[in-house]
Each structure stands twice: as C-alpha cells, then as structure tokens.
Motif scaffolding. Structure first.
Motif, PDB file in Angstrom:
ATOM      1  N   GLY A  47      53.086  43.574  61.002  1.00 48.06           N
ATOM      2  CA  GLY A  47      52.320  42.626  60.213  1.00 48.06           C
ATOM      3  C   GLY A  47      51.958  41.419  61.062  1.00 48.06           C
ATOM      4  N   ILE A  48      50.717  40.966  60.944  1.00 46.15           N
ATOM      5  CA  ILE A  48      50.241  39.811  61.713  1.00 46.15           C
ATOM      6  C   ILE A  48      49.727  38.765  60.733  1.00 46.15           C
ATOM      7  CG2 ILE A  48      48.777  39.067  63.632  1.00 46.15           C
ATOM      8  CD1 ILE A  48      48.263  42.068  64.221  1.00 46.15           C
ATOM      9  N   ALA A  49      50.308  37.575  60.775  1.00 45.44           N
ATOM     10  CA  ALA A  49      49.869  36.486  59.896  1.00 45.44           C
ATOM     11  C   ALA A  49      50.344  35.170  60.489  1.00 45.44           C
ATOM     12  CB  ALA A  49      50.421  36.668  58.482  1.00 45.44           C
ATOM     13  N   ALA A  50      49.427  34.305  60.821  1.00 48.88           N
ATOM     14  CA  ALA A  50      49.799  33.028  61.427  1.00 48.88           C
ATOM     15  C   ALA A  50      50.771  32.262  60.526  1.00 48.88           C
ATOM     16  CB  ALA A  50      48.557  32.186  61.700  1.00 48.88           C
ATOM     17  N   SER A  51      50.463  32.199  59.238  1.00 48.47           N
ATOM     18  CA  SER A  51      51.317  31.468  58.305  1.00 48.47           C
ATOM     19  C   SER A  51      52.614  32.212  58.013  1.00 48.47           C
ATOM     20  CB  SER A  51      50.566  31.237  56.993  1.00 48.47           C
ATOM     21  OG  SER A  51      50.345  32.478  56.325  1.00 48.47           O
ATOM     22  N   GLY A  52      52.547  33.542  58.063  1.00 50.63           N
ATOM     23  CA  GLY A  52      53.704  34.343  57.682  1.00 50.63           C
ATOM     24  C   GLY A  52      53.870  34.458  56.183  1.00 50.63           C
ATOM     25  N   THR A  53      52.802  34.161  55.434  1.00 56.41           N
ATOM     26  CA  THR A  53      52.895  34.176  53.968  1.00 56.41           C
ATOM     27  C   THR A  53      51.876  35.097  53.304  1.00 56.41           C
ATOM     28  OG1 THR A  53      51.394  32.273  53.777  1.00 56.41           O
ATOM     29  CG2 THR A  53      53.759  31.796  53.941  1.00 56.41           C
ATOM     30  N   THR A  54      51.128  35.879  54.056  1.00 57.43           N
ATOM     31  CA  THR A  54      50.038  36.691  53.503  1.00 57.43           C
ATOM     32  C   THR A  54      50.574  37.820  52.620  1.00 57.43           C
ATOM     33  OG1 THR A  54      48.758  36.241  55.506  1.00 57.43           O
ATOM     34  CG2 THR A  54      48.009  38.040  54.094  1.00 57.43           C
ATOM     35  N   PRO A  55      50.277  37.824  51.324  1.00 57.97           N
ATOM     36  CA  PRO A  55      50.798  38.854  50.418  1.00 57.97           C
ATOM     37  C   PRO A  55      50.443  40.274  50.840  1.00 57.97           C
ATOM     38  CG  PRO A  55      49.920  37.020  49.165  1.00 57.97           C
ATOM     39  CD  PRO A  55      49.531  36.776  50.594  1.00 57.97           C
ATOM     40  N   TYR A  56      49.215  40.495  51.301  1.00 59.48           N
ATOM     41  CA  TYR A  56      48.774  41.822  51.735  1.00 59.48           C
ATOM     42  C   TYR A  56      49.729  42.396  52.775  1.00 59.48           C
ATOM     43  CZ  TYR A  56      45.695  45.237  54.111  1.00 59.48           C
ATOM     44  OH  TYR A  56      45.161  46.363  54.686  1.00 59.48           O
ATOM     45  N   VAL A  57      50.161  41.561  53.689  1.00 59.35           N
ATOM     46  CA  VAL A  57      51.047  42.007  54.767  1.00 59.35           C
ATOM     47  C   VAL A  57      52.494  42.101  54.296  1.00 59.35           C
ATOM     48  CG1 VAL A  57      51.903  41.477  57.072  1.00 59.35           C
ATOM     49  CG2 VAL A  57      49.519  41.012  56.497  1.00 59.35           C
ATOM     50  N   ILE A  58      52.954  41.095  53.583  1.00 61.56           N
ATOM     51  CA  ILE A  58      54.346  41.087  53.119  1.00 61.56           C
ATOM     52  C   ILE A  58      54.628  42.287  52.229  1.00 61.56           C
ATOM     53  CG2 ILE A  58      56.022  39.853  51.700  1.00 61.56           C
ATOM     54  CD1 ILE A  58      54.754  37.235  52.686  1.00 61.56           C
ATOM     55  N   GLY A  59      53.724  42.575  51.298  1.00 61.28           N
ATOM     56  CA  GLY A  59      53.916  43.716  50.411  1.00 61.28           C
ATOM     57  C   GLY A  59      53.983  45.024  51.172  1.00 61.28           C
ATOM     58  N   ALA A  60      53.160  45.156  52.209  1.00 65.22           N
ATOM     59  CA  ALA A  60      53.158  46.377  53.014  1.00 65.22           C
ATOM     60  C   ALA A  60      54.466  46.528  53.787  1.00 65.22           C
ATOM     61  CB  ALA A  60      51.977  46.363  53.979  1.00 65.22           C
ATOM     62  N   LEU A  61      54.942  45.455  54.398  1.00 70.85           N
ATOM     63  CA  LEU A  61      56.194  45.527  55.157  1.00 70.85           C
ATOM     64  C   LEU A  61      57.372  45.838  54.238  1.00 70.85           C
ATOM     65  CD1 LEU A  61      55.884  42.577  57.710  1.00 70.85           C
ATOM     66  CD2 LEU A  61      55.281  44.986  58.017  1.00 70.85           C
ATOM     67  N   LYS A  62      57.383  45.233  53.071  1.00 73.09           N
ATOM     68  CA  LYS A  62      58.457  45.486  52.111  1.00 73.09           C
ATOM     69  C   LYS A  62      58.479  46.966  51.717  1.00 73.09           C
ATOM     70  CE  LYS A  62      60.277  43.733  47.716  1.00 73.09           C
ATOM     71  NZ  LYS A  62      60.338  45.011  46.964  1.00 73.09           N
ATOM     72  N   ALA A  63      57.302  47.529  51.440  1.00 77.46           N
ATOM     73  CA  ALA A  63      57.224  48.938  51.057  1.00 77.46           C
ATOM     74  C   ALA A  63      57.622  49.844  52.222  1.00 77.46           C
ATOM     75  CB  ALA A  63      55.811  49.272  50.600  1.00 77.46           C
ATOM     76  N   CYS A  64      57.244  49.462  53.435  1.00 70.48           N
ATOM     77  CA  CYS A  64      57.626  50.254  54.614  1.00 70.48           C
ATOM     78  C   CYS A  64      59.143  50.341  54.730  1.00 70.48           C
ATOM     79  CB  CYS A  64      57.038  49.636  55.878  1.00 70.48           C
ATOM     80  SG  CYS A  64      55.278  49.925  56.102  1.00 70.48           S
ATOM     81  N   ARG A  65      59.796  49.231  54.576  1.00 72.70           N
ATOM     82  CA  ARG A  65      61.267  49.231  54.657  1.00 72.70           C
ATOM     83  C   ARG A  65      61.870  50.145  53.605  1.00 72.70           C
ATOM     84  NH1 ARG A  65      64.101  43.385  55.751  1.00 72.70           N
ATOM     85  NH2 ARG A  65      64.304  43.626  58.020  1.00 72.70           N
ATOM     86  N   GLU A  66      61.307  50.111  52.422  1.00 74.77           N
ATOM     87  CA  GLU A  66      61.814  50.947  51.331  1.00 74.77           C
ATOM     88  C   GLU A  66      61.632  52.423  51.625  1.00 74.77           C
ATOM     89  OE1 GLU A  66      59.578  49.448  48.065  1.00 74.77           O
ATOM     90  OE2 GLU A  66      60.820  47.639  47.812  1.00 74.77           O
ATOM     91  N   HIS A  67      60.679  52.741  52.503  1.00 81.67           N
ATOM     92  CA  HIS A  67      60.398  54.134  52.862  1.00 81.67           C
ATOM     93  C   HIS A  67      60.909  54.493  54.265  1.00 81.67           C
ATOM     94  CE1 HIS A  67      57.632  53.617  49.456  1.00 81.67           C
ATOM     95  NE2 HIS A  67      57.666  54.932  49.331  1.00 81.67           N
ATOM     96  N   GLY A  68      61.760  53.664  54.823  1.00 79.56           N
ATOM     97  CA  GLY A  68      62.385  53.978  56.106  1.00 79.56           C
ATOM     98  C   GLY A  68      61.459  53.919  57.301  1.00 79.56           C
TER      99      GLY A  68
END
Length: 272
Positions: free
Chosen positions: A136-157
């Motif tokens: 995930g790339i986000a200068a602020s580190g707060t972008t929902p599009y990216v955060i949601g994707a990373l969270k789902a990735c972790r849930e799927h290993g």
C-alpha cells in the motif's frame, strides 16, 4: 507507540511564497528536497525486509501489487509499467492499482479513495493469493482504499507492505512490513506530490531494482534482459554484447542480439 501525527499536513516551514522571487522559490524547494534522501536512508532496514520478502515470493511464482490513490497510485503504476521493458519480465508480474481505475491515472476521480471495500475488490479481479505481496502506498497513511485492502490481505494470509510519510500511520498498522519515510512538512502546505511523492518514488525505485537484481535479471551492472523495443535500446544492447564477448564488429554484435532477442540470450548463444 507514539500517537499518530499527520506531519504531511503540517504548515510549511516557509511563508510568503507568493512574495518570493522565482529564484527564491526554486532555491527553497531544492533546500527542502535535500531532506528526502536522508529520510529514505533512515528507512533502509524496513525496505530491505520488504525486498527480501518480495524476491522470495517471486522466485516461488508470486507477484507484486502496488496500491494507492492519486499521486501515490500513479507512482505505483509508473514503477510497475517499467518492469517489462527494463528487465524483460512478463506483464502482470508487477501490477499497479489506483483508486478509481484507469480514469484516475490522468484526472482525479471524486471519492474514489474513500471506500474501504473497493481495494480488496480490485485485488480479487487479479485473483490475488498467498503467493503474492501487496504494498500500500499513501503519503498520509490514512487512505481507506489502501487500508481496507491491506486489512483484507492479512485476513487471507497475503504478505503486505506499506510506504507512508507519516510515523505510526493507520496504514502501517495493517502492513507486515511498514516503510515510513518522514520528510516533514511540504513546501506548499499539504502538497504531498512534492517531497512525499519524491520519497515514494525513490523507495519504489529501490524496491523494484533490488528485487530484479535478486531474482537474476541483472548481470554485473547491466540490464541484460531488457526488451529491444526501440533503436536506442538495440544500440545499448549491441554495445553490451560487444563488451561482454569482446566483439569489435558492431554489425555482427547487433545481428546476434536481434536474432537472440536479448543481451543475455545472445551472450549465452555465442558461448554455447
């Protein structure tokens, strides 16, 4: 852990930009830009971990995904698009995804980055799996599009990384390996296409280049697998073949290169 502080949105260290001469503007921007490589250097331990993870995954058949919105998304797409011509790798090995899709590459798409679900939906279109790595790339580190994707990735290993320009960002919390390049306030307050974007570009350069070297796509210091897609690259490849094989005849080296399709294949064919 320290409380999250959005340094990227802090007020510029400079005032009266509209009163500065052109020379003053340029000198001050350049002065600020000099902090960027120093900030990147401080993040090398995390970048190293990320490179090692990606290289291991690729050698086992995995892919690399970059995800971002706006400038961050465009930088990921830019880096991904350079891998096939530079290193002769297949399209689809490194994939850049941007909130809002292809339309967002050239212009802003309203509210595209605000969905926590869309990033994972976009990844699923590419059948992302546990062999892959998602950054995930986000200068602020707060972008929902990216955060949601990373969270789902972790849930799927699925292995995850992140590149942010704020310390202890929400995005970093959802990444297995978090790269935080803290460059300070922007010259124009909040304009993260500037120092933050430059920092992200440098980190992406480091990641993709180091990975390609690690998986054997560079010989000595040369791009021996580059695509011969224009005359400039054919000329460069011809001179590589001449140097590697100690051939003085340019036309002979060029013919061998074009017949083989890459510097590496030309050299191997000549020596076999």
């Amino acid at each position: 852990m320290s409380a999250f502080e959005k340094i990227t949105e802090q007020e510029s260290n400079y005032h009266g930009l509209d009163k500065m001469s052109v020379n003053e503007i340029l000198v001050n921007i350049n002065q600020e830009d000099q902090e960027v490589p120093r900030a990147v250097a401080r993040a090398i331990p995390q970048i190293e971990k990320l490179v090692s993870t990606i290289a291991d995954k690729m050698l086992a058949g995995g892919r690399l995904f970059y995800m971002g919105a706006g400038t961050s998304g465009r930088l990921g797409i830019l880096d991904a698009s350079e891998i096939p011509p530079t290193y002769g790798m297949p399209y689809g090995l490194v994939i850049g995804l941007i909130a809002g899709g292809e339309e967002a590459i050239q212009k802003a798409v309203e509210n595209a980055e605000d969905s926590f679900e869309q990033g994972w939906k976009d990844l699923k279109k590419h059948f992302v799996n546990s062999k892959d790595v998602v950054i995930g790339i986000a200068a602020s580190g707060t972008t929902p599009y990216v955060i949601g994707a990373l969270k789902a990735c972790r849930e799927h290993g699925i292995s995850t990384g992140s590149i942010a320009c704020n310390p202890h960002s929400p995005m970093s919390e959802h990444a297995d390996i978090a790269v935080e390049v803290v460059v300070g306030p922007e010259f124009v307050t909040g304009s993260t296409r500037m120092k933050s974007g430059t920092a992200q570009k440098l980190v992406l350069n480091m990641i993709s280049t180091a990975v390609m070297i690690q998986i054997g796509r560079v010989d000595d210091n040369k791009m021996v697998n580059m695509q011969l897609s224009n005359e400039k690259l054919v000329d460069r490849g011809t001179r590589m073949v001449m140097e590697e094989l100690s051939i003085t005849d340019y036309d002979k080296a060029r013919a061998l290169l074009l017949q083989s399709g890459s510097v590496k294949k030309a050299v191997d064919a000549f020596r076999s």
